[in-house]
Design a protein around this motif. Sequence first.
Motif, PDB file in Angstrom:
ATOM      1  N   TYR A   1      15.369  56.144  53.670  1.00  0.00           N
ATOM      2  CA  TYR A   1      14.789  56.065  52.321  1.00  0.00           C
ATOM      3  C   TYR A   1      13.356  55.533  52.363  1.00  0.00           C
ATOM      4  N   GLN A   2      13.048  54.733  53.372  1.00  0.00           N
ATOM      5  CA  GLN A   2      11.728  54.123  53.423  1.00  0.00           C
ATOM      6  C   GLN A   2      10.626  55.103  53.833  1.00  0.00           C
ATOM      7  N   ILE A   3      10.990  56.221  54.511  1.00  0.00           N
ATOM      8  CA  ILE A   3       9.932  57.126  54.991  1.00  0.00           C
ATOM      9  C   ILE A   3      10.082  58.588  54.594  1.00  0.00           C
TER      10      ILE A   3
ATOM     11  N   TYR B   1      23.902  53.938  58.437  1.00  0.00           N
ATOM     12  CA  TYR B   1      23.766  53.410  57.071  1.00  0.00           C
ATOM     13  C   TYR B   1      22.674  52.358  56.992  1.00  0.00           C
ATOM     14  N   HIS B   2      21.548  52.766  56.425  1.00  0.00           N
ATOM     15  CA  HIS B   2      20.473  51.813  56.150  1.00  0.00           C
ATOM     16  C   HIS B   2      20.269  51.781  54.630  1.00  0.00           C
ATOM     17  N   TRP B   3      21.390  51.454  53.940  1.00  0.00           N
ATOM     18  CA  TRP B   3      21.389  51.039  52.539  1.00  0.00           C
ATOM     19  C   TRP B   3      21.390  52.134  51.481  1.00  0.00           C
TER      20      TRP B   3
ATOM     21  N   ASN C   1      23.166  48.941  59.177  1.00  0.00           N
ATOM     22  CA  ASN C   1      21.997  48.091  59.311  1.00  0.00           C
ATOM     23  C   ASN C   1      22.118  46.910  58.355  1.00  0.00           C
ATOM     24  N   GLU C   2      22.088  45.712  58.898  1.00  0.00           N
ATOM     25  CA  GLU C   2      22.025  44.493  58.090  1.00  0.00           C
ATOM     26  C   GLU C   2      23.000  44.482  56.917  1.00  0.00           C
ATOM     27  N   PRO C   3      24.298  44.474  57.227  1.00  0.00           N
ATOM     28  CA  PRO C   3      25.268  44.421  56.124  1.00  0.00           C
ATOM     29  C   PRO C   3      25.070  43.206  55.218  1.00  0.00           C
ATOM     30  N   TRP C   4      24.424  42.147  55.723  1.00  0.00           N
ATOM     31  CA  TRP C   4      24.164  40.989  54.850  1.00  0.00           C
ATOM     32  C   TRP C   4      23.352  41.415  53.640  1.00  0.00           C
ATOM     33  N   CYS C   5      22.320  42.211  53.875  1.00  0.00           N
ATOM     34  CA  CYS C   5      21.476  42.654  52.760  1.00  0.00           C
ATOM     35  C   CYS C   5      22.272  43.541  51.813  1.00  0.00           C
TER      36      CYS C   5
ATOM     37  N   PHE D   1      24.923  40.955  50.020  1.00  0.00           N
ATOM     38  CA  PHE D   1      24.487  39.768  49.278  1.00  0.00           C
ATOM     39  C   PHE D   1      23.211  39.978  48.464  1.00  0.00           C
ATOM     40  N   LEU D   2      22.336  40.888  48.910  1.00  0.00           N
ATOM     41  CA  LEU D   2      21.175  41.222  48.073  1.00  0.00           C
ATOM     42  C   LEU D   2      21.532  42.332  47.093  1.00  0.00           C
ATOM     43  N   GLY D   3      22.458  43.223  47.501  1.00  0.00           N
ATOM     44  CA  GLY D   3      22.839  44.349  46.638  1.00  0.00           C
ATOM     45  C   GLY D   3      23.805  43.961  45.536  1.00  0.00           C
TER      46      GLY D   3
ATOM     47  N   VAL E   1      20.142  43.065  67.095  1.00  0.00           N
ATOM     48  CA  VAL E   1      19.680  41.927  66.314  1.00  0.00           C
ATOM     49  C   VAL E   1      18.360  42.285  65.630  1.00  0.00           C
ATOM     50  N   ASN E   2      18.298  42.089  64.317  1.00  0.00           N
ATOM     51  CA  ASN E   2      17.046  42.194  63.569  1.00  0.00           C
ATOM     52  C   ASN E   2      16.605  40.775  63.252  1.00  0.00           C
ATOM     53  N   TYR E   3      15.367  40.470  63.556  1.00  0.00           N
ATOM     54  CA  TYR E   3      14.905  39.097  63.345  1.00  0.00           C
ATOM     55  C   TYR E   3      13.460  39.061  62.878  1.00  0.00           C
TER      56      TYR E   3
ATOM     57  N   GLU F   1      19.171  28.972  46.199  1.00  0.00           N
ATOM     58  CA  GLU F   1      18.141  29.999  46.199  1.00  0.00           C
ATOM     59  C   GLU F   1      17.779  30.293  47.639  1.00  0.00           C
ATOM     60  N   ARG F   2      16.992  31.318  47.814  1.00  0.00           N
ATOM     61  CA  ARG F   2      16.471  31.524  49.145  1.00  0.00           C
ATOM     62  C   ARG F   2      15.063  32.044  49.032  1.00  0.00           C
ATOM     63  N   ASN F   3      14.142  31.359  49.662  1.00  0.00           N
ATOM     64  CA  ASN F   3      12.785  31.864  49.667  1.00  0.00           C
ATOM     65  C   ASN F   3      12.723  32.968  50.709  1.00  0.00           C
ATOM     66  N   ASP F   4      13.177  34.147  50.309  1.00  0.00           N
ATOM     67  CA  ASP F   4      13.285  35.248  51.263  1.00  0.00           C
ATOM     68  C   ASP F   4      12.188  36.270  51.064  1.00  0.00           C
ATOM     69  N   GLY F   5      11.174  35.913  50.307  1.00  0.00           N
ATOM     70  CA  GLY F   5      10.083  36.832  50.105  1.00  0.00           C
ATOM     71  C   GLY F   5      10.428  37.905  49.082  1.00  0.00           C
ATOM     72  N   HIS F   6      11.661  37.905  48.599  1.00  0.00           N
ATOM     73  CA  HIS F   6      12.028  38.892  47.595  1.00  0.00           C
ATOM     74  C   HIS F   6      12.117  38.262  46.224  1.00  0.00           C
ATOM     75  N   GLY F   7      12.117  36.940  46.216  1.00  0.00           N
ATOM     76  CA  GLY F   7      11.996  36.151  44.996  1.00  0.00           C
ATOM     77  C   GLY F   7      12.806  36.652  43.817  1.00  0.00           C
TER      78      GLY F   7
ATOM     79  N   GLY G   1       5.477  35.850  53.174  1.00  0.00           N
ATOM     80  CA  GLY G   1       5.758  34.435  52.976  1.00  0.00           C
ATOM     81  C   GLY G   1       6.756  33.927  54.006  1.00  0.00           C
ATOM     82  N   TRP G   2       7.056  34.743  55.008  1.00  0.00           N
ATOM     83  CA  TRP G   2       8.044  34.392  56.019  1.00  0.00           C
ATOM     84  C   TRP G   2       7.369  33.608  57.145  1.00  0.00           C
ATOM     85  N   SER G   3       7.893  32.429  57.452  1.00  0.00           N
ATOM     86  CA  SER G   3       7.280  31.617  58.500  1.00  0.00           C
ATOM     87  C   SER G   3       7.582  32.221  59.869  1.00  0.00           C
TER      88      SER G   3
ATOM     89  N   PHE H   1       8.055  52.352  52.402  1.00  0.00           N
ATOM     90  CA  PHE H   1       8.581  51.796  51.151  1.00  0.00           C
ATOM     91  C   PHE H   1       9.342  50.506  51.475  1.00  0.00           C
ATOM     92  N   GLU H   2       8.705  49.366  51.187  1.00  0.00           N
ATOM     93  CA  GLU H   2       9.295  48.080  51.567  1.00  0.00           C
ATOM     94  C   GLU H   2      10.209  47.572  50.440  1.00  0.00           C
ATOM     95  N   TRP H   3      11.237  48.368  50.128  1.00  0.00           N
ATOM     96  CA  TRP H   3      12.292  47.995  49.185  1.00  0.00           C
ATOM     97  C   TRP H   3      11.730  47.422  47.882  1.00  0.00           C
TER      98      TRP H   3
HETATM   99  C1  PNW Z   1      14.883  44.425  56.838  1.00  0.00           C
HETATM  100  N1  PNW Z   1      15.987  39.062  53.410  1.00  0.00           N
HETATM  101  O1  PNW Z   1      14.985  44.040  55.501  1.00  0.00           O
HETATM  102  C2  PNW Z   1      15.252  45.897  56.812  1.00  0.00           C
HETATM  103  O2  PNW Z   1      16.214  46.302  57.740  1.00  0.00           O
HETATM  104  C3  PNW Z   1      14.082  46.811  56.768  1.00  0.00           C
HETATM  105  O3  PNW Z   1      14.449  48.020  56.162  1.00  0.00           O
HETATM  106  C4  PNW Z   1      12.931  46.118  56.083  1.00  0.00           C
HETATM  107  O4  PNW Z   1      11.865  46.976  55.807  1.00  0.00           O
HETATM  108  C5  PNW Z   1      12.507  44.964  56.971  1.00  0.00           C
HETATM  109  O5  PNW Z   1      13.603  44.104  57.255  1.00  0.00           O
HETATM  110  C6  PNW Z   1      11.349  44.138  56.427  1.00  0.00           C
HETATM  111  O6  PNW Z   1      11.703  43.512  55.236  1.00  0.00           O
HETATM  112  C7  PNW Z   1      15.213  42.763  55.064  1.00  0.00           C
HETATM  113  O7  PNW Z   1      15.716  38.883  52.214  1.00  0.00           O
HETATM  114  C8  PNW Z   1      15.025  42.542  53.711  1.00  0.00           C
HETATM  115  O8  PNW Z   1      16.483  38.145  54.100  1.00  0.00           O
HETATM  116  C9  PNW Z   1      15.286  41.319  53.177  1.00  0.00           C
HETATM  117  C10 PNW Z   1      15.735  40.293  53.983  1.00  0.00           C
HETATM  118  C11 PNW Z   1      15.931  40.504  55.339  1.00  0.00           C
HETATM  119  C12 PNW Z   1      15.651  41.741  55.871  1.00  0.00           C
END
Ligand code: PNW
Length: 475
Positions: free
Chosen positions: A25-27, A126-128, A171-175, A178-180, A300-302, A318-324, A350-352, A432-434
């Motif tokens: 979806y991002q590209i 599956y990437h979301w 890909n990242e079932p946490w997202c 918990f974000l979905g 691992v995605n990090y 809360e989580r300062n995850d840059g998605h606010g 905003g990610w350290s 497309f950064e979500w």
């Molecule tokens: C991952 N969080 O997204 C994804 O797998 C990618 O598609 C994305 O573009 C990339 O990292 C950069 O953001 C995340 O809030 C989105 O913790 C949000 C979080 C973690 C990863």
Amino acid sequence: GPATDTTAPLRFPSGFLWGAATSAYQIEGAVREGGRTPSIWDTYSHTPGRVAGGDTGDVACDHYHRYREDVALMSELGLGAYRFSVSWPRVQPTGRGPAAQRGLDFYRALADELLGAGITPLLTLYHWDLPQEVEDEGGWPARETAHRFAEYAGLVAEALGDRVEMWTTLNEPWCSAFLGYGSGVHAPGRTDPVDALRAAHHLNLGHGLAVQALRAALPDSAQVSVSLNPAAVRPRTGTPADRDAARRIDALATRVFTGPMLHGRYDADLLEDTAQLTDWAFVQDGDPALARQPLDGICVNYYTPTVVSAAPAGTEPERNDGHGGSAHSPWPGADRVAFHQPPGSRTAMGWSIDPGGLTELLLRFHRESPGTPLYVTENGACYPDAPDAEGRRFHDPERLDYLQRHLRAVHRAVAEGADVRGYFAWSLLDNFEWAWGYDKRFGLVHVDYPTQRRTPRSSAAWYARVARSGELPRE
Ligand code: PNW
């Protein structure tokens, strides 16, 4: 000797895969072509107020039409591997029943182009981008979705198993969970903590069922893995209360998936911590054991560590995850945990920046699943473009520095025994950064969206040298 030489380049194991990653979806764009139906991200991005700037993936990088050019770019960059994802609604538009041949044809053509260029494809199922029809029937909080996912996995395996050797389920079932379904900052934008836990469970179950479907359809030589975004959780201080906060977040971020997938169980502390929300009756006998399927790789995605402390009762999680921007927590039951930004430099998300977290996570999986090969399937940084003194347009020393420091961190894990077999920079292209839309750029390669012109940044040229030589300069 080389062990004590502090100026020699750092050598990576032979056969190490040097790659870059993207997701459908991002590209891809081309959201209405070839019989594709909407996914939850089409619906979400077209809902006013959900994505910054009202951006959508309708066109994105137009990769669907430009994949040949993009594979040529990968060759220029000396990449040995490429991680991409398959769009479920492109290959199975209703989320059930037979595959759409035109959708499969696209991924067959992409795989052939990669193989022709000597680039190893790593396919993520599956990437979301859940088909909207599957969401309408309940989405991941519904058990049936796990079965739908396994059926889809089997279809893709039948069609691409002769070309693709490396397969990743989720890909990242946490997202996704918990974000979905928890904080709602990702599609489908639902905000119910119990739905989020149900989604997590059905993602675990779907993973297990999909691995079985892949094994049934793929040759024995195929390698099957999952990509997780485990959290490198640090207590802010060494007090028992802060350490307990870290334990709770480790359970909700990481062990909720690694428990079932790697060990066939949910940890007792996770069930206790969430007991006021749910009795987990949606977990049926045998589910956690089913989620645990032998894997040929753990991916691992990090990006950044997670620093927590104990907070007084009543503190909003809360989580300062840059998605606010959500009043809802992505951490069900963790209402006495505060999240902190450690001091030091940050990326534009905003990610350290803390490369040690990557070493730590790789060594954790090395200890927890000894003998299972490890891959870093995402790592990278977002920075605004700034012209350098000579006026070159895409000079990105910060991104280069980020990648270099994290590759050193990978090398450190290898030196301490972790069997790390590959590294994929996020991302090949700006995309497309979500929830952030196109404003946040992670690409090794700059994309000028109006013209779709691709221009490698200086980090890309540096990474190409590393990929070609298989070693990291000390400089
Ligand atoms: C991952 N969080 O997204 C994804 O797998 C990618 O598609 C994305 O573009 C990339 O990292 C950069 O953001 C995340 O809030 C989105 O913790 C949000 C979080 C973690 C990863």
